[in-house]
Motif scaffolding. Structure first.
Motif, PDB file in Angstrom:
ATOM      1  N   ARG A  82       0.801  -1.304  -0.081  1.00  0.00           N
ATOM      2  CA  ARG A  82       0.166  -0.084   0.063  1.00  0.00           C
ATOM      3  C   ARG A  82       0.845   1.209   0.000  1.00  0.00           C
ATOM      4  N   ALA A  83       2.036   1.202   0.776  1.00  0.00           N
ATOM      5  CA  ALA A  83       2.979   2.299   0.455  1.00  0.00           C
ATOM      6  C   ALA A  83       3.348   2.455  -0.729  1.00  0.00           C
ATOM      7  N   LEU A  84       3.724   1.429  -1.595  1.00  0.00           N
ATOM      8  CA  LEU A  84       4.046   1.781  -2.928  1.00  0.00           C
ATOM      9  C   LEU A  84       2.924   2.471  -3.719  1.00  0.00           C
ATOM     10  N   GLY A  85       1.621   2.243  -3.382  1.00  0.00           N
ATOM     11  CA  GLY A  85       0.594   2.841  -4.202  1.00  0.00           C
ATOM     12  C   GLY A  85       0.642   4.163  -3.708  1.00  0.00           C
ATOM     13  N   ALA A  86       0.987   4.517  -2.506  1.00  0.00           N
ATOM     14  CA  ALA A  86       0.982   6.104  -2.085  1.00  0.00           C
ATOM     15  C   ALA A  86       2.296   6.440  -2.821  1.00  0.00           C
ATOM     16  N   ILE A  87       3.271   5.973  -2.864  1.00  0.00           N
ATOM     17  CA  ILE A  87       4.411   6.672  -3.335  1.00  0.00           C
ATOM     18  C   ILE A  87       4.094   6.960  -4.991  1.00  0.00           C
ATOM     19  N   PHE A  88       3.350   6.078  -5.635  1.00  0.00           N
ATOM     20  CA  PHE A  88       3.019   6.334  -6.831  1.00  0.00           C
ATOM     21  C   PHE A  88       2.216   7.458  -7.072  1.00  0.00           C
ATOM     22  N   ILE A  89       1.125   7.665  -6.243  1.00  0.00           N
ATOM     23  CA  ILE A  89       0.210   8.798  -6.301  1.00  0.00           C
ATOM     24  C   ILE A  89       0.687   9.939  -6.091  1.00  0.00           C
ATOM     25  N   GLU A  90       1.713  10.198  -4.960  1.00  0.00           N
ATOM     26  CA  GLU A  90       2.462  11.369  -4.601  1.00  0.00           C
ATOM     27  C   GLU A  90       3.417  11.627  -5.760  1.00  0.00           C
ATOM     28  N   ALA A  91       4.119  10.670  -6.261  1.00  0.00           N
ATOM     29  CA  ALA A  91       5.170  10.836  -7.379  1.00  0.00           C
ATOM     30  C   ALA A  91       4.370  11.474  -8.486  1.00  0.00           C
ATOM     31  N   ALA A  92       3.220  10.866  -8.866  1.00  0.00           N
ATOM     32  CA  ALA A  92       2.611  11.411  -9.937  1.00  0.00           C
ATOM     33  C   ALA A  92       1.885  13.017  -9.892  1.00  0.00           C
ATOM     34  N   TRP A  93       1.735  13.103  -8.368  1.00  0.00           N
ATOM     35  CA  TRP A  93       1.260  14.618  -8.290  1.00  0.00           C
ATOM     36  C   TRP A  93       2.434  15.388  -8.386  1.00  0.00           C
ATOM     37  N   GLU A  94       3.643  15.084  -7.977  1.00  0.00           N
ATOM     38  CA  GLU A  94       5.075  16.049  -8.028  1.00  0.00           C
ATOM     39  C   GLU A  94       5.112  16.369  -9.594  1.00  0.00           C
ATOM     40  N   VAL A  95       4.999  15.310 -10.438  1.00  0.00           N
ATOM     41  CA  VAL A  95       5.435  15.552 -11.526  1.00  0.00           C
ATOM     42  C   VAL A  95       3.970  16.184 -12.317  1.00  0.00           C
ATOM     43  N   ALA A  96       3.030  16.166 -11.961  1.00  0.00           N
ATOM     44  CA  ALA A  96       1.921  16.864 -12.668  1.00  0.00           C
ATOM     45  C   ALA A  96       2.116  18.350 -11.835  1.00  0.00           C
TER      46      ALA A  96
END
Length: 184
Positions: A82-96
């Protein structure tokens, strides 16, 4: 997935995010040439350039929210997955968030007239701060996490006249009265 595999995958995801941001032309560290742990409210130009600033509280709250969301949707998965899912979401936001479209949106819809985006250092630490919030929410009772989130929102509101709630509102549906109030 083992804890070790989750850790390695998480580190690789964060490194990939940093590489993407560098490829997008983001600066590695503050243009000022040095790194601070904390950027005070008075240093508007240094906000989103160093390790932590008043918006760090928003990223910690992201971690709270992502923990609850991913727990609800993926209860059968390990906390590491689940932490990997959170990293994915936050990383996508940082790029956007560091795309020209969002940077321009911040400039036109909020008081962040001179906002130029985050440094890569700040974006990486935003992901790490989110993870701190994620693991805090995992270990603490829900009521403690909710109280901490509310305190963070009111503290940022009091000090910088901005927080996660207003940030989202002003990006989606700018309110002129709020923008005037935020400008002081």
């Amino acid at each position: 997935m083992t804890n070790r595999a989750c850790l390695i995958t998480g580190v690789l995801m964060i490194a990939a995010t940093a590489a993407i941001l560098l490829f997008m032309g983001r600066i590695p560290i503050c243009e000022c040439g040095y790194v601070r742990f904390w950027t005070p409210a008075s240093d508007v130009a240094g906000s989103s350039q160093h390790i932590a600033d008043w918006y760090t509280f928003s990223h910690i709250i992201h971690g709270f929210l992502f923990y609850w969301l991913l727990w609800f949707v993926f209860k059968q998965r390990s906390v590491g997955e689940r932490a990997l899912g959170a990293i994915f979401i936050e990383a996508a936001w940082e790029v956007a968030e560091n795309s020209p479209w969002i940077i321009d949106r911040y400039r036109e819809a909020t008081i962040a007239v001179g906002y130029t985006g985050d440094s890569v250092l700040n974006s990486v630490f935003d992901i790490l701060w989110m993870l701190a919030g994620f693991f805090f929410a995992w270990r603490m009772p829900v009521w403690v996490t909710v109280v901490v989130g509310i305190v963070f929102e009111f503290l940022a509101l009091w000090v910088i006249r901005d927080n996660l709630t207003l940030n989202v509102l002003m990006l989606i549906y700018p309110v002129d009265a709020i923008k005037v109030w935020q400008a002081g």
